[in-house]
Design a protein around this motif. Structure first.
Motif, short mmCIF file in Angstrom:
data_model
loop_
_atom_site.label_atom_id
_atom_site.label_comp_id
_atom_site.label_asym_id
_atom_site.label_seq_id
_atom_site.Cartn_x
_atom_site.Cartn_y
_atom_site.Cartn_z
N GLY A 77 2.05 -2.52 23.63
CA GLY A 77 2.95 -2.36 22.37
C GLY A 77 2.37 -2.33 21.00
N THR A 78 2.49 -1.48 20.01
CA THR A 78 1.71 -1.65 18.79
C THR A 78 2.66 -1.58 17.53
N GLY A 79 2.06 -2.30 16.67
CA GLY A 79 2.86 -2.34 15.00
C GLY A 79 2.15 -3.40 14.24
N PHE A 80 2.83 -3.63 13.23
CA PHE A 80 2.03 -4.65 12.21
C PHE A 80 3.16 -5.95 12.12
N VAL A 81 2.28 -7.10 12.23
CA VAL A 81 3.00 -8.26 12.23
C VAL A 81 2.45 -9.15 11.19
N GLY A 86 -7.35 -13.47 2.55
CA GLY A 86 -7.37 -12.63 1.53
C GLY A 86 -6.02 -12.24 1.19
N GLY A 87 -4.94 -13.04 1.58
CA GLY A 87 -3.69 -12.74 1.15
C GLY A 87 -3.09 -11.46 1.54
N VAL A 88 -3.40 -11.21 2.85
CA VAL A 88 -2.86 -9.68 3.48
C VAL A 88 -1.78 -10.00 4.50
N SER A 89 -0.53 -9.77 4.02
CA SER A 89 0.58 -10.17 4.82
C SER A 89 0.91 -9.34 5.90
N ALA A 90 0.23 -8.25 6.38
CA ALA A 90 0.50 -7.54 7.59
C ALA A 90 -0.82 -7.14 7.99
N VAL A 91 -0.82 -7.19 9.54
CA VAL A 91 -2.10 -6.94 10.13
C VAL A 91 -1.60 -5.95 11.71
N PRO A 92 -2.45 -5.14 11.75
CA PRO A 92 -2.02 -4.14 13.09
C PRO A 92 -2.49 -4.89 14.27
#
Length: 215
Positions: free
Chosen positions: A37-41, A115-121
């Motif tokens: 399964g793939t997506g952003f979390v 880095g304050g990035v709130s979504a990763v693949p």
């Protein structure tokens, strides 16, 4: 223990550093527990693995990665697995509410948080046993950037404890039997001697693997 997926979910829109907008579920959805399964979390929903085979991280390369993620976001999917499906895996108390366990991508996770990035693949992997899980974690992390010989030795001993035979380990790591044992022997050295294996030291000052194995 992380909660299982349910049918009642909400999501939020997140803007990535490159300007892309993605949808991130704020509660479990079906693909979170599906093979591949793939997506952003949200990276805060991913617990680091306390048995991550990589113990050493080059500070300069880590800083470069963090700066890249801060400006471009995470470009390569992290490999994760649902915590409730790997009951053998332990995490530190502050991560007990995380749904996922990181299998590969600990540095990318760290870079996103810093880095304050709130979504990763992410890509989800499911495992039938701890033996299968630990070997996959070893090979995936080795593939990203070679583990140090000492890290490999520690991981080889861990995998032996889970039932992997020497021949299986040689095939998986791509080593002849003497090379595999050299790495095992490194784990038995005094810490002061192990420090001489530091990959950040100039090559001419580093202790050769074969010498360490003999010691």
């Amino acid at each position: 223990m992380a909660v299982k997926a349910n049918n009642s979910t909400t999501s939020k829109s997140v803007s990535l550093p490159d300007g892309t907008t993605v949808s991130v579920a704020t509660s479990p959805v079906g693909w979170w527990a599906e093979q591949n399964g793939t997506g952003f979390v949200d990276p805060t929903n991913i617990a680091p693995d306390i048995k991550n085979p990589r113990r050493h991280m080059n500070p300069a390369r880590l800083m470069e990665l963090h700066e890249s993620i801060k400006t471009r976001g995470v470009r390569q999917s992290l490999i994760v697995t649902p915590r409730h499906l790997v009951p053998w895996a332990k995490v530190e108390p502050q991560y007990k509410n995380c749904y996922f366990l990181a299998v590969s991508g600990h540095r990318r996770r760290s870079g996103a948080l810093l880095g304050g990035v709130s979504a990763v693949p992410v890509m989800v992997k499911l495992y039938a046993s701890e033996k299968e899980h630990r070997m996959d974690a070893s090979l995936l992390n080795k593939g990203q950037e070679d583990l140090t010989p000492l890290e490999e030795g520690i991981e080889i001993i861990e995998l032996q404890g889970l039932g992997w035979k020497i021949k299986e380990l040689c095939d998986a790591f791509g080593y002849q039997t003497p090379q595999l044992y050299d790495r095992i022997y490194l784990t038995r050295l005094h810490p002061d001697i192990q420090a001489m294996l530091d990959p950040d030291d100039p090559k001419q000052r580093r202790l050769p693997i074969t010498t360490g194995g003999v010691l």
